[in-house]
Each structure stands twice: as C-alpha cells, then as structure tokens.
Motif scaffolding. Structure first.
Motif, PDB file in Angstrom:
ATOM      1  N   LYS B 304      36.970  34.261  31.819  1.00  0.00           N
ATOM      2  CA  LYS B 304      36.614  35.064  33.002  1.00  0.00           C
ATOM      3  C   LYS B 304      36.780  34.241  34.278  1.00  0.00           C
ATOM      4  O   LYS B 304      37.307  34.741  35.278  1.00  0.00           O
ATOM      5  CB  LYS B 304      35.181  35.584  32.861  1.00  0.00           C
ATOM      6  CG  LYS B 304      34.803  36.582  33.949  1.00  0.00           C
ATOM      7  CD  LYS B 304      33.500  37.314  33.641  1.00  0.00           C
ATOM      8  CE  LYS B 304      33.148  38.301  34.730  1.00  0.00           C
ATOM      9  NZ  LYS B 304      31.918  39.068  34.445  1.00  0.00           N
ATOM     10  N   SER B 321      46.106  39.045  33.730  1.00  0.00           N
ATOM     11  CA  SER B 321      45.414  40.181  33.114  1.00  0.00           C
ATOM     12  C   SER B 321      44.550  39.714  31.955  1.00  0.00           C
ATOM     13  O   SER B 321      44.696  38.591  31.471  1.00  0.00           O
ATOM     14  CB  SER B 321      46.442  41.188  32.589  1.00  0.00           C
ATOM     15  OG  SER B 321      47.128  40.618  31.485  1.00  0.00           O
ATOM     16  N   ALA B 322      43.664  40.598  31.521  1.00  0.00           N
ATOM     17  CA  ALA B 322      42.783  40.279  30.393  1.00  0.00           C
ATOM     18  C   ALA B 322      43.598  39.842  29.179  1.00  0.00           C
ATOM     19  O   ALA B 322      43.290  38.839  28.526  1.00  0.00           O
ATOM     20  CB  ALA B 322      41.924  41.496  30.054  1.00  0.00           C
ATOM     21  N   MET B 361      27.293  44.460  25.977  1.00  0.00           N
ATOM     22  CA  MET B 361      28.430  44.008  26.775  1.00  0.00           C
ATOM     23  C   MET B 361      29.784  44.420  26.207  1.00  0.00           C
ATOM     24  O   MET B 361      30.811  44.235  26.863  1.00  0.00           O
ATOM     25  CB  MET B 361      28.362  42.503  26.954  1.00  0.00           C
ATOM     26  CG  MET B 361      27.296  42.150  27.984  1.00  0.00           C
ATOM     27  SD  MET B 361      26.890  40.431  27.943  1.00  0.00           S
ATOM     28  CE  MET B 361      25.988  40.281  29.491  1.00  0.00           C
ATOM     29  N   VAL B 363      30.106  47.606  25.128  1.00  0.00           N
ATOM     30  CA  VAL B 363      29.977  49.071  25.187  1.00  0.00           C
ATOM     31  C   VAL B 363      30.216  49.535  26.621  1.00  0.00           C
ATOM     32  O   VAL B 363      29.662  48.936  27.545  1.00  0.00           O
ATOM     33  CB  VAL B 363      28.556  49.493  24.735  1.00  0.00           C
ATOM     34  CG1 VAL B 363      28.361  50.998  24.875  1.00  0.00           C
ATOM     35  CG2 VAL B 363      28.308  49.053  23.282  1.00  0.00           C
ATOM     36  N   PRO B 364      30.972  50.641  26.855  1.00  0.00           N
ATOM     37  CA  PRO B 364      31.757  51.399  25.882  1.00  0.00           C
ATOM     38  C   PRO B 364      33.068  50.682  25.523  1.00  0.00           C
ATOM     39  O   PRO B 364      33.337  49.623  26.057  1.00  0.00           O
ATOM     40  CB  PRO B 364      32.030  52.704  26.619  1.00  0.00           C
ATOM     41  CG  PRO B 364      32.044  52.329  28.067  1.00  0.00           C
ATOM     42  CD  PRO B 364      31.059  51.208  28.211  1.00  0.00           C
ATOM     43  N   ARG B 365      33.839  51.339  24.664  1.00  0.00           N
ATOM     44  CA  ARG B 365      35.045  50.688  24.171  1.00  0.00           C
ATOM     45  C   ARG B 365      36.318  51.236  24.806  1.00  0.00           C
ATOM     46  O   ARG B 365      37.245  51.604  24.090  1.00  0.00           O
ATOM     47  CB  ARG B 365      35.148  50.864  22.653  1.00  0.00           C
ATOM     48  CG  ARG B 365      34.293  49.925  21.880  1.00  0.00           C
ATOM     49  CD  ARG B 365      34.635  50.025  20.403  1.00  0.00           C
ATOM     50  NE  ARG B 365      33.422  50.107  19.616  1.00  0.00           N
ATOM     51  CZ  ARG B 365      33.393  50.444  18.337  1.00  0.00           C
ATOM     52  NH1 ARG B 365      34.516  50.748  17.690  1.00  0.00           N
ATOM     53  NH2 ARG B 365      32.251  50.502  17.691  1.00  0.00           N
ATOM     54  N   HIS B 366      36.372  51.300  26.122  1.00  0.00           N
ATOM     55  CA  HIS B 366      37.628  51.746  26.748  1.00  0.00           C
ATOM     56  C   HIS B 366      38.749  50.750  26.469  1.00  0.00           C
ATOM     57  O   HIS B 366      39.891  51.126  26.250  1.00  0.00           O
ATOM     58  CB  HIS B 366      37.457  51.873  28.262  1.00  0.00           C
ATOM     59  CG  HIS B 366      36.486  52.917  28.702  1.00  0.00           C
ATOM     60  ND1 HIS B 366      36.604  54.236  28.322  1.00  0.00           N
ATOM     61  CD2 HIS B 366      35.385  52.844  29.490  1.00  0.00           C
ATOM     62  CE1 HIS B 366      35.601  54.927  28.882  1.00  0.00           C
ATOM     63  NE2 HIS B 366      34.848  54.111  29.573  1.00  0.00           N
ATOM     64  N   ASN B 367      38.407  49.465  26.509  1.00  0.00           N
ATOM     65  CA  ASN B 367      39.433  48.420  26.346  1.00  0.00           C
ATOM     66  C   ASN B 367      38.741  47.171  25.812  1.00  0.00           C
ATOM     67  O   ASN B 367      38.030  46.468  26.532  1.00  0.00           O
ATOM     68  CB  ASN B 367      40.086  48.148  27.710  1.00  0.00           C
ATOM     69  CG  ASN B 367      41.178  47.090  27.633  1.00  0.00           C
ATOM     70  OD1 ASN B 367      41.130  46.185  26.808  1.00  0.00           O
ATOM     71  ND2 ASN B 367      42.159  47.207  28.507  1.00  0.00           N
ATOM     72  N   SER B 370      39.600  43.754  27.475  1.00  0.00           N
ATOM     73  CA  SER B 370      38.906  43.650  28.769  1.00  0.00           C
ATOM     74  C   SER B 370      37.438  43.330  28.550  1.00  0.00           C
ATOM     75  O   SER B 370      36.873  42.470  29.235  1.00  0.00           O
ATOM     76  CB  SER B 370      39.048  44.951  29.565  1.00  0.00           C
ATOM     77  OG  SER B 370      38.063  45.003  30.579  1.00  0.00           O
ATOM     78  N   ASN B 371      36.796  44.010  27.617  1.00  0.00           N
ATOM     79  CA  ASN B 371      35.380  43.728  27.340  1.00  0.00           C
ATOM     80  C   ASN B 371      35.171  42.266  26.946  1.00  0.00           C
ATOM     81  O   ASN B 371      34.215  41.622  27.382  1.00  0.00           O
ATOM     82  CB  ASN B 371      34.841  44.635  26.233  1.00  0.00           C
ATOM     83  CG  ASN B 371      34.583  46.061  26.724  1.00  0.00           C
ATOM     84  OD1 ASN B 371      34.706  46.353  27.909  1.00  0.00           O
ATOM     85  ND2 ASN B 371      34.239  46.955  25.823  1.00  0.00           N
ATOM     86  N   TYR B 374      36.114  40.033  30.360  1.00  0.00           N
ATOM     87  CA  TYR B 374      35.372  40.215  31.609  1.00  0.00           C
ATOM     88  C   TYR B 374      33.890  40.522  31.410  1.00  0.00           C
ATOM     89  O   TYR B 374      33.134  40.499  32.372  1.00  0.00           O
ATOM     90  CB  TYR B 374      35.999  41.332  32.445  1.00  0.00           C
ATOM     91  CG  TYR B 374      37.426  41.083  32.872  1.00  0.00           C
ATOM     92  CD1 TYR B 374      37.763  39.903  33.541  1.00  0.00           C
ATOM     93  CD2 TYR B 374      38.428  42.010  32.620  1.00  0.00           C
ATOM     94  CE1 TYR B 374      39.073  39.670  33.936  1.00  0.00           C
ATOM     95  CE2 TYR B 374      39.737  41.786  33.022  1.00  0.00           C
ATOM     96  CZ  TYR B 374      40.057  40.615  33.680  1.00  0.00           C
ATOM     97  OH  TYR B 374      41.341  40.391  34.081  1.00  0.00           O
ATOM     98  N   SER B 375      33.479  40.871  30.208  1.00  0.00           N
ATOM     99  CA  SER B 375      32.091  41.281  30.026  1.00  0.00           C
ATOM    100  C   SER B 375      31.328  40.451  28.995  1.00  0.00           C
ATOM    101  O   SER B 375      30.211  40.021  29.249  1.00  0.00           O
ATOM    102  CB  SER B 375      32.050  42.761  29.646  1.00  0.00           C
ATOM    103  OG  SER B 375      30.717  43.161  29.401  1.00  0.00           O
ATOM    104  N   ALA B 376      31.936  40.215  27.842  1.00  0.00           N
ATOM    105  CA  ALA B 376      31.222  39.584  26.734  1.00  0.00           C
ATOM    106  C   ALA B 376      30.662  38.211  27.094  1.00  0.00           C
ATOM    107  O   ALA B 376      31.276  37.463  27.845  1.00  0.00           O
ATOM    108  CB  ALA B 376      32.159  39.440  25.542  1.00  0.00           C
TER     109      ALA B 376
END
Lengths: 418, 418
Positions: B304, B321-322, B361, B363-367, B370-371, B374-376
């Motif tokens: 990240k 990109s991710a 982190m 949820v949801p599973r759009h991508n 990316s999760n 950028y999130s996990a």
C-alpha cells in the motif's frame, strides 16, 4: 454493572482501571470491587482509542470497487453511478460494516458525511460508537435546491435528538465548488445558533483552488473567511493546497484540520504542508476518508502514512514524531470534538483500547508509542471500549457475521445495478 | 503425509488444493485423497505468499529503539552502539522473531543481510522459511580487512551447505561507500563462479551519489558497471537517486531492484523514480528493509505504501495498480530469486497463503486484489504454507510464546548495555 480491567499496563505501570457507567472511576493498583465485570488486562496495554475526524462510513460498500483511475473517471464512471441506487437501508448496513471495522481497529469516534442521515445515525447508535454525522448539503448553486436542502437539515437536526448523546448532528456543506455562498452563510449561522460543528472538504485539489481564483478572485480559505464561514466549530478535511496567508487565516480562526494522508496519496491529490502548519501550531487531527479512496478505516495505518509522508516531504526524519502523530490521532480528536476524554484519567469518559503486548509487532518494548505508530497493525487490537461499554473483547464483536453477510449482499446488489 | 486444502477460493473458483511433499500436486474440485492432513478452506482465499527482497531480519531486536532522528544520529548514537554487543545468539533469536512476524504476515521468503551468518541461517532453517542470507561484507577500504572478509565468506559458503535447500548463501557487499573496488570485483567473481546471488545497498541517499562523483568522477551505477559488477544475479536495494543513463544501465545488465518505500520515507532518503523504471521495464521487487528503519516486516503494508507513494509522486492515480504491486511483491520475487513458484499451479512449489474472506477488510468482494493491496492488514492472514509445510494455521504458530519471550529479553539486555 461496573467493569474492572485488572493488571493492565497503563501510564507505564501495571494497574487496574475501574469503569463506572461511562466514566473512568479509578486507576490504581489492586482495586477491590465486588460484583463487576472483570476484564483480564494481563500482557495488555491500555491506550486512548482513535478519533477519526473525516469519514464517509457507508462507502465501505464501495471498498475495491473503483481504484487506480483518474479522479473524473473514478467519480463519473464508478462512484456516482454506484451511488445512484443507494438506499437508506444500504447506508445503514454500510455504516454498520464501517463501525465494525472501526471497533476492530480501535476507533471509537468518527466524523461522518454522507447521504441518508438516519441510516448513518442508526448504525452509529446501535454499534455503540461516538459519531458526528452530517446530512451532506449540496445545492450546485441552485436556489431552489438550496432552500430544500436547508429545510431538510433543519428537520434532521430536530429529529436527530432521538439518538444517543454519543451521536451528534453536524452541518455538512460538501465543498465550495458544490455549495452556494448563500448556503455556506446559512450553514455557518445555523451552526453558531445551534452549537453544532461544521464539516467541509477544503482545498483538496489544485483544480479547486484554480476555480475559486477564477470565480472569486481569491483562494478558498480567503473566500470562506470573507463570507464569515470560518471558526473553531469548522472541521476542514484535506487542506492540501494552502498558501502562507491561508495558513495564517486557519490559525486566526482556530479552524480544525483533518489530515487524510492515505487518501491524498492514493488519489494523487497533493502534498499536505505539514511542516508549515506545525510551525504555526494549527489544530490538526487525523482522518481516513472513506473506503472508496483509502480503502480502509484503519487509524494505525493512517498514523504511519502520515508520519512517514511528513518526514519524506520535508527530507527531515525528525518531523512528526511517533508521539506527535499518536496525539493527533487520539487526544487532539477528542479535545477538539469536545469529548470529555483525550486522556486516560479518573473522571474522563471510559474510551479505552487494549493492545496485545504479545503480538510480534509490539515486541520488543523499547518504545511502546513507536511500536504503535510504526509497527502495529490491527492484529494488535484486542479490546475496544467506548463510553464505558465493551464493544470488542479478545477480538470478538457481537453480531459480526450478520453485518458482514448483509453488507456483502447489499454491495454486490448495488454493483449489479450499475 | 499429503495436505489437502478443501473448498478454498483459488483462481476465482472454489476448489481443493492437494499438496504432495513440497509441491502443488493438483488443483481441482472435490479431490478424493485418503490419509492426508485436511485444511478447511471455507471462506478463505488462496494466494501467492510474499517474497521480501530486502531485510535485516535480526534488527527486529531494535524495533522502536531509534526513531525520529537524523540519519547520522540514528546510526552513531543508537544503531551502532546497540550492535556493538550483539552476539550470534542474539542474531539467531532476533531472526526467529522476524521469521515469526513474516509467517504471521504471509511472507515465505526473505533476502537478508546482517552479521553472524550462522545465527541468521539457523533461524530461517528452523522456522521453515526460504531465505537468501548474506554475511555482510564491509572492508572500509582496508586491504587486510578485505582479505579477512573474503576468507570468512569462502568459509561460510562451504559451511552453508549444511542447511536446508530453502536457505541459500548469497554474497553481500554492503555498499559502495563501505566496500573497496577490489572486494566488489572479488564478490562479483565469486558470485559468478559459485552461482550465488549478490546483495547490495545502492543509491539510497543523495550523499552516496555525491561522494561517488567526488571519488570516481561517475555515478554509483556507472561505477559498478565499469568495474564489471552488474548482472542478473545482483539485487540492488533502494535505488532512489538514479539518472536516466543509470536506469538504462540497470536495464542492460538486468539488475533486480528491491524497492523499499516505507524505509525510504521514514528515513527521508528520497523518492524512488518508479514511473521511469516502470517505463523501461526494469526488474522490480518489493522489500521492507529492517525493523530499525520501517519498523515491521509487513508486506501487505509495504504494497500500500508503494502504490500510494507512486501515485502521488507522479500525480497519476493510475500508476502502480493493485495488480502490478501485488505481482511485484509475490510473483516477481519468486521468479527473480529462481524459486520454482510465483504462480499457484500444479507442479510448482507449495508456497501458499490463505486469507480470511470474512475479515471486515476483505468485505465486500468487488475486487479481491484491490482488497489485499489497499485494505487488508495482517489480521486477514489465516494460514501460511512454505514449501509444502504449514507454518501457521488459523493464526497460530508453534513455539510463538517462547520466541517472543526470548527475543524480548535479548533486546532489553542489549539496550541496557548501551
């Protein structure tokens, strides 16, 4: 029932913390108290929780939906079409997912701006967190819309009294490029009359400043000053593109800044002038922004981004020390948002996070604050207490599975409608 | 005994993964296999683990010991005095703490440079990770020291064969400002003759480039090219201060870069020229650097930082990109370090991480990618498998408490000796 946290590391000593209702009643060694809920604090550290001063909580539904795009594509092709079908129920469940994530990452307060006030407020209320919540006000310079938006806000302000005291109404003019001068003046008057906070996005992009110069012949903060908008009840998010005069104005009017480093980096918004703001002793707090641009609400991560970024920008690794950013993310938020907390002391509200000191990222213990800022991740957060109530213990939050299932379903349905 | 991961999300389908010895034997739906170790993969995602290409593992002992200082104070007042009393046993336990942290954060390989090779190698071997390990070579331009250091490396190279194949000896000239031309040439020859990798810090600070210009009349990478040092077996860490000609040289010689964004930010080292390197298709991998400068070994966080930083530096949010940074942190590391992995496929080594898809982190599973990027946070890492062996399951690692206790004790003792 009272809560007694036993044998927890607090202020560099192993002590007990007694919570009576929502207040820290006593911090001392070996507190004797009958008939109370015991929390085992062994090998745990009690710290202030995080106060997140800029969020769009329900945008957790868009986590991972739109990344790696130019801002206009991000908004026009992804965010706005997704939002087109969003309902109050979606906002409610999205906000609950956000609250769950905040509890898991040690945050007890968030300053939120989004659509469907009651969906947002219900979520915060039920989940046990503190929140300032705005019904976002956008009039796009249309006086009919402006009138209608003001009425909506007046109504919501009255209705909002039904929620817990933890949940406060705030007024939320979105930004100077979406709200007319007339409405901005109205927001300011309304906030002053009713003693509520004002939440605004400010000087986030260079484009915003350029457009303001064209339209008003002055920069955004000069413009807001001239229309009587600024004051100590204004929380301005982002504040990247500032000149020296604007920084002086922010100081004079005691405006509260919400610094959002990760969002600013990920969207390529610009460089926050931290060094200058720090020298002028501007009121600064920390915020994550929403999950459409960050993509989480993790204040531990945000502290590390903020500090490492400030150091590199100034080529000065002594800038924004661990203690300083920890205070920005905790004490400053509580203090500026007028919460009777911001320090773990008797008589203050019982907002407390317990950290697992046996997590590898907290080992060794040369400097606990440094470990929190530069090393810890959310896996270190063990227990979250807000206003005297235990929202998470040993990493478990009641009702977690259901929130995740419902939020997943809502998010996927919204994506399918685009 | 074989291992069967059942009902796990892999390549966008719920499937089973059969591991035989250290190899992925089969990926398919409903694999029938008797007498094997079953891992429940329900609501989990199988991904490639991380390959961390620049660490100083034992420096976990210095986590939080020295922050927010100028580089010379950081080194002279804190790091070097701390290191003065360090023993092989300290390095062993510090490296074990690092391995534990890497297992917990989903990393199965690290490229390490530090003192006391056998302390380092023993830790990696026992903990079940893959590692390239260098006995750091510094001669400070003294020919006696140079001779002695070369002999030490020759001896260690022979002795290192006793460790598992997972643990590879590499040659580690520290940097051009600490190692003589004679030794650099020797390292290169030794690496080519013995088919081992070379690990070096390169162009990390502006000062390093200036000194090189003064001494050699050329920039660091030109200098290394001219002495025949560069090649596809060289992993160069940092590589911040590069001009266009140097980037062309890195391309021509197929040098592998280890990008260390967090360390570069925290120490105010400078801005990695990612956009230019990417355009030239330079071989890039990701590394955390050591805990004295980062202060963790968390590759999720590092991804990240890398991506958000690249986006802001270029004022282009589409950059890095991710998917691109995920590949840098996983596939590229495996491929360039010549590990028969880098993709979850039958016949490849069984290096696998399972992610908890019910962590907020994720949820949801759009991508999903990316999760992850950028999130996990590390709280999402459930299971870590290296070379077919389960090193962590459901967040638990054998022997964790003992490692933490011993490492804490060693770190505090070393700090007390300063």
């Amino acid at each position: 029932m009272n809560t007694l946290i036993q044998n927890v590391l607090v202020h560099n000593e192993v002590q007990d913390i007694l919570i009576e209702k929502n207040i820290i009643k006593k911090i001392a060694k070996h507190i004797l108290e009958d008939n109370c809920n015991i929390v085992n604090g062994t090998d745990k550290l009690a710290i202030l929780p995080f106060y997140n001063t800029h969020t769009h909580a329900a945008m957790t539904l868009m986590r991972g939906y739109s990344d790696d795009l130019h801002v206009h594509q991000w908004l026009e092709k992804k965010i706005w079409p997704f939002e087109e079908n969003i309902s109050e129920e979606d906002v409610y469940i999205g906000s609950k997912l956000a609250c769950l994530e905040m509890i898991k990452t040690g945050t007890v307060y968030y300053n939120d701006m989004y659509w469907f006030f009651h969906g947002m407020a219900r979520a915060a209320d039920e989940m046990g967190l503190r929140a300032s919540i705005c019904a976002v006000l956008i009039d796009m310079f249309d006086s009919e819309t402006a009138k209608q938006q003001r009425e909506v806000n007046e109504t919501i302000f009255r209705e909002a009294k039904k929620y817990s005291d933890r949940v406060q109404f705030a007024i939320g003019p979105h930004a100077i490029y979406t709200v007319s001068e007339e409405s901005l003046r109205w927001c300011s008057d309304f906030a002053n009359e009713n003693n509520v906070m004002i939440n605004i996005h400010l000087s986030e992009t260079h484009h915003e400043v350029e457009e303001c110069m064209k339209k008003h012949g002055k920069r955004p903060i000069e413009y807001l000053k001239d229309i009587g908008f600024l004051g100590p009840n204004v929380i301005a998010a982002h504040c990247i593109w500032l000149d020296d005069n604007e920084i002086d104005i922010l100081k004079d009017y005691e405006v509260i800044l919400s610094h959002n480093p990760t969002s600013n980096m990920k969207l390529s918004s610009g460089v926050f002038p931290y060094e200058k703001l720090h020298k002028k002793n501007i009121k600064m707090t920390l915020g994550t922004d929403g999950c459409a641009s960050n993509n989480n609400l993790d204040m531990l991560e945000e502290m590390k981004f903020a500090s490492c970024k400030a150091k590199l920008d100034s080529m000065n690794p002594t800038l924004m020390s661990a203690e300083e950013i920890f205070n920005m993310a905790t004490r400053n938020g509580a203090e500026y948002m007028k919460i009777n907390g911001g320090v773990l002391e008797e008589g203050k509200v019982a907002d407390i996070v317990l950290i697992d000191l046996n997590n590898t990222m907290m080992v060794p213990r040369h400097n606990i604050i440094s470990n929190l800022v530069y090393s810890a991740t959310s896996s270190c957060i063990d227990t979250t207490i807000c206003n005297g109530k235990i929202l998470m213990e040993n990493g478990n939050v009641d009702g977690e599975e259901e929130i995740i299932a419902l939020a997943s379903e809502a998010a996927i349905k919204l994506a399918e409608k685009v």
